[in-house]
Design a protein around this motif. Sequence first.
Motif, PDB file in Angstrom:
ATOM      1  N   UNK A  14       0.799  -1.154   0.000  1.00 45.45           N
ATOM      2  CA  UNK A  14       0.000   0.000   0.000  1.00 45.45           C
ATOM      3  C   UNK A  14       0.856   1.236   0.000  1.00 45.45           C
ATOM      4  N   UNK A  15       0.386   2.039  -0.652  1.00 46.36           N
ATOM      5  CA  UNK A  15       1.205   3.217  -0.829  1.00 46.36           C
ATOM      6  C   UNK A  15       0.641   4.339   0.020  1.00 46.36           C
ATOM      7  N   UNK A  16       1.529   5.197   0.352  1.00 48.18           N
ATOM      8  CA  UNK A  16       1.119   6.283   1.238  1.00 48.18           C
ATOM      9  C   UNK A  16       0.349   7.340   0.468  1.00 48.18           C
ATOM     10  N   UNK A  17       0.525   7.432  -0.735  1.00 49.11           N
ATOM     11  CA  UNK A  17      -0.135   8.456  -1.517  1.00 49.11           C
ATOM     12  C   UNK A  17      -1.538   8.003  -1.902  1.00 49.11           C
ATOM     13  N   UNK A  18      -1.750   6.819  -2.239  1.00 50.50           N
ATOM     14  CA  UNK A  18      -3.079   6.340  -2.593  1.00 50.50           C
ATOM     15  C   UNK A  18      -3.522   5.320  -1.542  1.00 50.50           C
ATOM     16  N   UNK A  19      -4.392   5.711  -0.679  1.00 49.55           N
ATOM     17  CA  UNK A  19      -4.808   4.816   0.399  1.00 49.55           C
ATOM     18  C   UNK A  19      -5.798   3.758  -0.139  1.00 49.55           C
ATOM     19  N   UNK A  20      -5.933   2.779   0.540  1.00 46.72           N
ATOM     20  CA  UNK A  20      -6.818   1.669   0.265  1.00 46.72           C
ATOM     21  C   UNK A  20      -8.240   2.031   0.621  1.00 46.72           C
ATOM     22  N   UNK A  21      -9.232   1.340   0.025  1.00 42.15           N
ATOM     23  CA  UNK A  21     -10.628   1.627   0.299  1.00 42.15           C
ATOM     24  C   UNK A  21     -10.928   1.293   1.750  1.00 42.15           C
ATOM     25  N   UNK A  22     -10.471   0.249   2.294  1.00 39.98           N
ATOM     26  CA  UNK A  22     -10.743  -0.177   3.673  1.00 39.98           C
ATOM     27  C   UNK A  22     -10.165   0.826   4.666  1.00 39.98           C
ATOM     28  N   UNK A  23      -8.991   1.319   4.326  1.00 42.21           N
ATOM     29  CA  UNK A  23      -8.365   2.300   5.190  1.00 42.21           C
ATOM     30  C   UNK A  23      -9.205   3.567   5.222  1.00 42.21           C
ATOM     31  N   UNK A  24      -9.732   3.949   4.094  1.00 35.52           N
ATOM     32  CA  UNK A  24     -10.583   5.143   4.017  1.00 35.52           C
ATOM     33  C   UNK A  24     -11.835   4.946   4.846  1.00 35.52           C
ATOM     34  N   UNK A  25     -12.423   3.828   4.829  1.00 33.56           N
ATOM     35  CA  UNK A  25     -13.651   3.592   5.586  1.00 33.56           C
ATOM     36  C   UNK A  25     -13.341   3.682   7.064  1.00 33.56           C
ATOM     37  N   UNK A  26     -12.263   3.015   7.485  1.00 38.91           N
ATOM     38  CA  UNK A  26     -11.937   3.034   8.905  1.00 38.91           C
ATOM     39  C   UNK A  26     -11.539   4.447   9.357  1.00 38.91           C
ATOM     40  N   UNK A  27     -10.866   5.140   8.557  1.00 39.63           N
ATOM     41  CA  UNK A  27     -10.481   6.508   8.917  1.00 39.63           C
ATOM     42  C   UNK A  27     -11.714   7.397   9.005  1.00 39.63           C
ATOM     43  N   UNK A  28     -12.668   7.204   8.097  1.00 41.83           N
ATOM     44  CA  UNK A  28     -13.890   7.993   8.121  1.00 41.83           C
ATOM     45  C   UNK A  28     -14.708   7.612   9.350  1.00 41.83           C
ATOM     46  N   UNK A  29     -14.796   6.348   9.663  1.00 44.12           N
ATOM     47  CA  UNK A  29     -15.554   5.906  10.819  1.00 44.12           C
ATOM     48  C   UNK A  29     -14.926   6.446  12.100  1.00 44.12           C
TER      49      UNK A  29
END
Length: 171
Positions: A1-16
Motif C-alpha cells: 500500500x502506498x502512502x499516496x493512494x490509500x486503500x478503500x478499507x483504510x478510508x472507511x476506517x479513517x472515516x468511521x
Amino acid sequence: MSLITPDFGLLVWMTLIFGIVLFILAKWGFPMITDSVQKRADRINGSIKAAKEAEEKLRNLSEEQARIVEEAKQEQGRILKEAAESRDVMVEQAKQQARDEASRILDQARTQIAAEKENALRDIRKEVAVLSVGVAEKVLRKDLGEEVNRSGLLDRLVEEASSNRDAKLDN
C-alpha cells in the motif's frame, strides 16, 4: 500500500474513526470549550465594566476633591475675614479702653492738682495771716503804747469794719 493512494478499507476506517471522534467532540468536547470561552469572555467583559466603573468613580472622586478644596478655600477666606474683623474690634476696644483710662487718670491728676493747689493756697493764706497778725501786733504795740493813739485806732477800726460790713451787705 502506498502512502499516496490509500486503500478503500483504510478510508472507511479513517472515516468511521473521524466520525466517532467528531461525535465525541461534539457531544462533550465542544460544549466544554465553548463554555470555557464564554466564561472567559464574560469575565473579560465584567473586568472591562468594573474598570469603567472604577474610572467613573475616580473621576467623581476627582471632582469631589476639587469641590472640597474649593469649599476649604472659601472657609479659609471666611475664617480669615472673621479673624481680621475680630482683631479690628479688639484693637478698637483696646484703644477706647486706653483713652478712657487716660481720661480717668488725667481727671484724677487734675483733681489732685486742684486739691493740692487749694491746700497750698490755704497754707499760704495761713502763713500770710500769721505774718500779718504778727506784723499788726508789732505795729499795734508800738502805736498803742500811747493812750491817745489807742482810742483813735479803735475808732478807726470800728469804722472800717462797719463800712466793710455795709459793702458786703450791698453786694
